[in-house]
Design a protein around this motif. Structure first.
Motif, short mmCIF file in Angstrom:
data_model
loop_
_atom_site.label_atom_id
_atom_site.label_comp_id
_atom_site.label_asym_id
_atom_site.label_seq_id
_atom_site.Cartn_x
_atom_site.Cartn_y
_atom_site.Cartn_z
N ARG A 16 87.51 -14.43 5.82
CA ARG A 16 86.46 -14.61 5.12
C ARG A 16 86.39 -13.88 3.88
NH1 ARG A 16 85.50 -14.01 10.43
NH2 ARG A 16 84.21 -15.36 11.70
N TYR A 18 83.57 -12.57 1.76
CA TYR A 18 82.11 -12.09 1.85
C TYR A 18 81.87 -12.48 0.40
CZ TYR A 18 83.55 -10.14 6.23
OH TYR A 18 84.22 -9.94 7.39
N GLN A 20 82.58 -14.08 -2.12
CA GLN A 20 82.45 -15.49 -2.57
C GLN A 20 80.92 -16.15 -1.93
OE1 GLN A 20 84.92 -18.33 -0.47
NE2 GLN A 20 85.28 -19.47 -2.12
N ARG A 21 80.75 -15.98 -0.83
CA ARG A 21 79.60 -16.60 -0.21
C ARG A 21 78.26 -16.14 -1.18
NH1 ARG A 21 79.88 -19.48 4.63
NH2 ARG A 21 78.75 -18.71 6.19
N LYS A 27 72.67 -18.41 -2.31
CA LYS A 27 72.74 -18.39 -0.88
C LYS A 27 71.25 -18.54 -0.21
CE LYS A 27 74.85 -15.37 2.39
NZ LYS A 27 73.73 -14.94 3.38
N ARG A 46 82.30 -25.12 3.51
CA ARG A 46 82.15 -23.87 4.08
C ARG A 46 81.39 -22.88 3.58
NH1 ARG A 46 83.56 -20.80 8.04
NH2 ARG A 46 84.90 -19.01 8.02
N LEU A 47 80.77 -23.25 2.41
CA LEU A 47 79.98 -22.06 2.03
C LEU A 47 78.42 -22.24 2.58
CD1 LEU A 47 80.68 -21.86 -1.92
CD2 LEU A 47 81.13 -20.28 -0.23
N TYR A 188 76.27 -10.56 3.66
CA TYR A 188 76.57 -11.16 2.55
C TYR A 188 77.12 -12.76 3.36
CZ TYR A 188 77.32 -8.11 -1.11
OH TYR A 188 77.37 -7.20 -2.18
N TRP A 189 77.63 -12.52 4.52
CA TRP A 189 78.40 -13.53 5.29
C TRP A 189 77.28 -14.43 5.90
CZ3 TRP A 189 82.66 -16.17 4.31
CH2 TRP A 189 82.76 -17.13 5.17
N LEU A 191 74.25 -16.72 7.55
CA LEU A 191 73.37 -18.02 6.90
C LEU A 191 72.14 -18.19 7.70
CD1 LEU A 191 76.10 -20.50 5.95
CD2 LEU A 191 74.74 -19.15 4.28
#
Length: 221
Positions: A16, A18, A20-21, A27, A46-47, A188-189, A191
């Motif tokens: 992962r 983090y 980039q997310r 986001k 993937r995002l 961060y990761w 969703l």
């Protein structure tokens, strides 16, 4: 009830990024779409979710470990709360031929695109109101699902798992954090997460809900 880890090896098999997310997309917009649990979440970029949730057999090691730990037999009935596309349930049927599996998930897309061998055993539904009689299952499992619920629904879902399991024979795995780095990485990761708690807070929640089963945590190190 006690802490038992079945999922860490599967969790750590995925790399992962983090940061980039949160820098490549808005986001908040992506998370609003992900919480619909439709195609974007399961099979989109993937995002925005899994980036294509396809069967690769990685859950077999989890099924095997649970079968050994809980002594599951062909005559038993298993429920997966938050079953997704049914990959873990499929692997239970291979680990214990003849076992009866059932799954429930909030996502109509996941159920419609479930693994063909178990698709007929899945249904669309909500964890906070499980449509099964008391003590219907010899084992109930829920992995990476309950942290997606707001606190009132979370308490209801835990009590429902306790209600439909025989003798509290169940296992729940949720996301948690032990320090500030893990908390930031989780923020961060994630969703779809709505319940952000330390292991100690999760254990208090389980106890408060009268939950008698086991639990496990995954951390974003």
């Amino acid at each position: 009830m006690s802490e038992v880890d079945f999922v860490t090896l599967v969790h750590k098999s995925t790399k992962r990024d983090y940061v980039q997310r949160v820098v490549e997309v808005d986001k908040a917009v992506v998370a609003e779409k992900a919480i619909e649990f439709g195609r974007d979440y399961w099979d989109g970029d993937r995002l925005s979710g899994y980036g294509g949730y396809r069967y690769d057999g990685r859950w077999r090691k989890v099924a095997d470990a649970m079968v050994a730990h809980y002594g599951l037999k062909p005559s038993d009935r298993i429920l997966d709360v938050g079953a997704g596309k049914g990959f873990l349930l499929h692997d239970f049927t291979e680990a214990v031929p003849g076992i009866t599996v059932d799954g429930i998930d909030i996502s109509a897309y996941a159920v419609e695109n479930a693994k063909p061998e178990v698709k007929s055993r899945l249904r669309v539904g909500d964890a906070k109101t499980l449509p099964y009689p008391d003590r219907s299952f010899d084992f109930v499992v829920s992995i990476n699902t309950l942290h997606n619920l707001y606190i009132n629904d979370l308490f209801a879902a835990i009590r429902e798992i306790e209600r439909v399991s025989k003798n509290g024979n169940s296992h729940i795995t949720v996301e948690a954090y032990r320090n500030e780095r893990e908390k930031v990485n989780l923020m961060y990761w994630q969703l779809t997460c709505r319940a952000f708690h330390t292991p100690q807070e999760w254990e208090w929640i389980f106890k408060t809900c009268g939950y008698r089963g086991d639990w496990g945590f995954i951390y974003f190190e």
